[in-house]
Design a protein around this motif. Sequence first.
Motif, PDB file in Angstrom:
ATOM      1  N   VAL A 113     -90.160 -21.328  29.530  1.00  0.00           N
ATOM      2  CA  VAL A 113     -88.741 -21.543  29.802  1.00  0.00           C
ATOM      3  C   VAL A 113     -87.994 -20.960  28.606  1.00  0.00           C
ATOM      4  N   PRO A 114     -87.021 -20.095  28.862  1.00  0.00           N
ATOM      5  CA  PRO A 114     -86.337 -19.426  27.748  1.00  0.00           C
ATOM      6  C   PRO A 114     -85.502 -20.377  26.888  1.00  0.00           C
ATOM      7  N   ALA A 115     -85.300 -19.963  25.639  1.00  0.00           N
ATOM      8  CA  ALA A 115     -84.375 -20.686  24.758  1.00  0.00           C
ATOM      9  C   ALA A 115     -82.974 -20.469  25.322  1.00  0.00           C
ATOM     10  N   LEU A 116     -82.186 -21.536  25.416  1.00  0.00           N
ATOM     11  CA  LEU A 116     -80.872 -21.465  26.043  1.00  0.00           C
ATOM     12  C   LEU A 116     -79.763 -21.359  25.000  1.00  0.00           C
ATOM     13  N   THR A 117     -78.846 -20.442  25.241  1.00  0.00           N
ATOM     14  CA  THR A 117     -77.655 -20.305  24.410  1.00  0.00           C
ATOM     15  C   THR A 117     -76.456 -20.515  25.316  1.00  0.00           C
ATOM     16  N   PHE A 118     -75.650 -21.532  25.010  1.00  0.00           N
ATOM     17  CA  PHE A 118     -74.479 -21.819  25.837  1.00  0.00           C
ATOM     18  C   PHE A 118     -73.264 -21.116  25.269  1.00  0.00           C
ATOM     19  N   LEU A 119     -72.554 -20.407  26.154  1.00  0.00           N
ATOM     20  CA  LEU A 119     -71.351 -19.667  25.777  1.00  0.00           C
ATOM     21  C   LEU A 119     -70.217 -20.047  26.720  1.00  0.00           C
ATOM     22  N   GLU A 120     -69.015 -20.088  26.177  1.00  0.00           N
ATOM     23  CA  GLU A 120     -67.860 -20.420  27.008  1.00  0.00           C
ATOM     24  C   GLU A 120     -67.480 -19.227  27.871  1.00  0.00           C
ATOM     25  N   ASP A 121     -67.251 -19.486  29.143  1.00  0.00           N
ATOM     26  CA  ASP A 121     -66.790 -18.456  30.071  1.00  0.00           C
ATOM     27  C   ASP A 121     -65.310 -18.706  30.313  1.00  0.00           C
ATOM     28  N   ALA A 122     -64.486 -17.831  29.782  1.00  0.00           N
ATOM     29  CA  ALA A 122     -63.034 -18.002  29.892  1.00  0.00           C
ATOM     30  C   ALA A 122     -62.452 -17.211  31.061  1.00  0.00           C
ATOM     31  N   SER A 123     -63.278 -16.646  31.912  1.00  0.00           N
ATOM     32  CA  SER A 123     -62.781 -15.785  32.991  1.00  0.00           C
ATOM     33  C   SER A 123     -61.908 -16.546  33.994  1.00  0.00           C
ATOM     34  N   ILE A 124     -62.223 -17.805  34.257  1.00  0.00           N
ATOM     35  CA  ILE A 124     -61.418 -18.584  35.206  1.00  0.00           C
ATOM     36  C   ILE A 124     -60.025 -18.827  34.624  1.00  0.00           C
ATOM     37  N   GLU A 125     -59.973 -19.180  33.346  1.00  0.00           N
ATOM     38  CA  GLU A 125     -58.681 -19.380  32.687  1.00  0.00           C
ATOM     39  C   GLU A 125     -57.885 -18.076  32.643  1.00  0.00           C
ATOM     40  N   TYR A 126     -58.588 -16.987  32.353  1.00  0.00           N
ATOM     41  CA  TYR A 126     -57.941 -15.680  32.297  1.00  0.00           C
ATOM     42  C   TYR A 126     -57.347 -15.341  33.665  1.00  0.00           C
ATOM     43  N   GLY A 127     -58.088 -15.589  34.713  1.00  0.00           N
ATOM     44  CA  GLY A 127     -57.601 -15.336  36.066  1.00  0.00           C
ATOM     45  C   GLY A 127     -56.389 -16.182  36.401  1.00  0.00           C
ATOM     46  N   ALA A 128     -56.406 -17.447  36.007  1.00  0.00           N
ATOM     47  CA  ALA A 128     -55.271 -18.340  36.255  1.00  0.00           C
ATOM     48  C   ALA A 128     -54.034 -17.855  35.502  1.00  0.00           C
ATOM     49  N   LYS A 129     -54.228 -17.387  34.268  1.00  0.00           N
ATOM     50  CA  LYS A 129     -53.106 -16.881  33.467  1.00  0.00           C
ATOM     51  C   LYS A 129     -52.522 -15.625  34.109  1.00  0.00           C
ATOM     52  N   MET A 130     -53.402 -14.736  34.580  1.00  0.00           N
ATOM     53  CA  MET A 130     -52.940 -13.508  35.253  1.00  0.00           C
ATOM     54  C   MET A 130     -52.148 -13.860  36.518  1.00  0.00           C
ATOM     55  N   ASP A 131     -52.646 -14.832  37.295  1.00  0.00           N
ATOM     56  CA  ASP A 131     -51.930 -15.263  38.502  1.00  0.00           C
ATOM     57  C   ASP A 131     -50.534 -15.765  38.147  1.00  0.00           C
ATOM     58  N   GLU A 132     -50.472 -16.540  37.058  1.00  0.00           N
ATOM     59  CA  GLU A 132     -49.200 -17.087  36.594  1.00  0.00           C
ATOM     60  C   GLU A 132     -48.237 -15.957  36.213  1.00  0.00           C
ATOM     61  N   LEU A 133     -48.742 -14.980  35.464  1.00  0.00           N
ATOM     62  CA  LEU A 133     -47.909 -13.855  35.050  1.00  0.00           C
ATOM     63  C   LEU A 133     -47.430 -13.039  36.251  1.00  0.00           C
ATOM     64  N   LEU A 134     -48.330 -12.780  37.192  1.00  0.00           N
ATOM     65  CA  LEU A 134     -47.946 -12.029  38.390  1.00  0.00           C
ATOM     66  C   LEU A 134     -46.928 -12.796  39.231  1.00  0.00           C
ATOM     67  N   GLU A 135     -47.091 -14.106  39.295  1.00  0.00           N
ATOM     68  CA  GLU A 135     -46.147 -14.954  40.011  1.00  0.00           C
ATOM     69  C   GLU A 135     -44.753 -14.854  39.379  1.00  0.00           C
ATOM     70  N   GLY A 136     -44.731 -14.858  38.019  1.00  0.00           N
ATOM     71  CA  GLY A 136     -43.467 -14.716  37.285  1.00  0.00           C
ATOM     72  C   GLY A 136     -42.816 -13.371  37.548  1.00  0.00           C
ATOM     73  N   LEU A 137     -43.595 -12.314  37.597  1.00  0.00           N
ATOM     74  CA  LEU A 137     -43.073 -10.973  37.897  1.00  0.00           C
ATOM     75  C   LEU A 137     -42.535 -10.920  39.317  1.00  0.00           C
ATOM     76  N   ASN A 138     -43.242 -11.569  40.216  1.00  0.00           N
ATOM     77  CA  ASN A 138     -42.836 -11.604  41.616  1.00  0.00           C
ATOM     78  C   ASN A 138     -41.496 -12.299  41.766  1.00  0.00           C
ATOM     79  N   LYS A 139     -41.269 -13.402  41.058  1.00  0.00           N
ATOM     80  CA  LYS A 139     -40.008 -14.142  41.113  1.00  0.00           C
ATOM     81  C   LYS A 139     -38.863 -13.309  40.558  1.00  0.00           C
ATOM     82  N   ASP A 140     -39.156 -12.552  39.472  1.00  0.00           N
ATOM     83  CA  ASP A 140     -38.126 -11.714  38.843  1.00  0.00           C
ATOM     84  C   ASP A 140     -37.654 -10.610  39.783  1.00  0.00           C
ATOM     85  N   ASN A 141     -38.546 -10.115  40.628  1.00  0.00           N
ATOM     86  CA  ASN A 141     -38.195  -9.020  41.537  1.00  0.00           C
ATOM     87  C   ASN A 141     -37.414  -9.489  42.763  1.00  0.00           C
ATOM     88  N   LYS A 142     -37.429 -10.774  43.033  1.00  0.00           N
ATOM     89  CA  LYS A 142     -36.738 -11.290  44.224  1.00  0.00           C
ATOM     90  C   LYS A 142     -35.291 -11.543  43.975  1.00  0.00           C
TER      91      LYS A 142
END
Length: 118
Positions: free
Chosen positions: A89-118
């Motif tokens: 069984v391999p030695a385990l190294t735990f690393l934080e995966d921030a991709s979900i947070e990054y995706g949520a932040k991008m959605d938020e930014l795109l939502e803000g851009l969308n509101k500005d264009n309306k």
Amino acid sequence: MKRTDRLDSEYRKEISAIVAGPLKNREPRLKGIISITEADVAPDLKTAKIYVSVFASSAEEKKNTIELLKENAGFIRRELAHVMRTRTVPALTFLEDASIEYGAKMDELLEGLNKDNK
């Protein structure tokens, strides 16, 4: 499908089960929703990088949970040895995966851009 791909998904599934069961029972300080997003097992099967996403009520709680996972890597490895049918069984190294947070932040930014264009 390559052998390491099969192992990656098997390790991800088994580690998720261990974290949700035996580790949570052993370590009550684990907080938040813990998701094992990816397991990257080295071709020589000696090491594995385990990417974890933690949804917690605070940044401090999230940091503590990730640290607890790192501290309990040996316990998780021993538990894996009981359920996996591999010689090592391999030695385990735990690393934080921030991709979900990054995706949520991008959605938020795109939502803000969308509101500005309306």
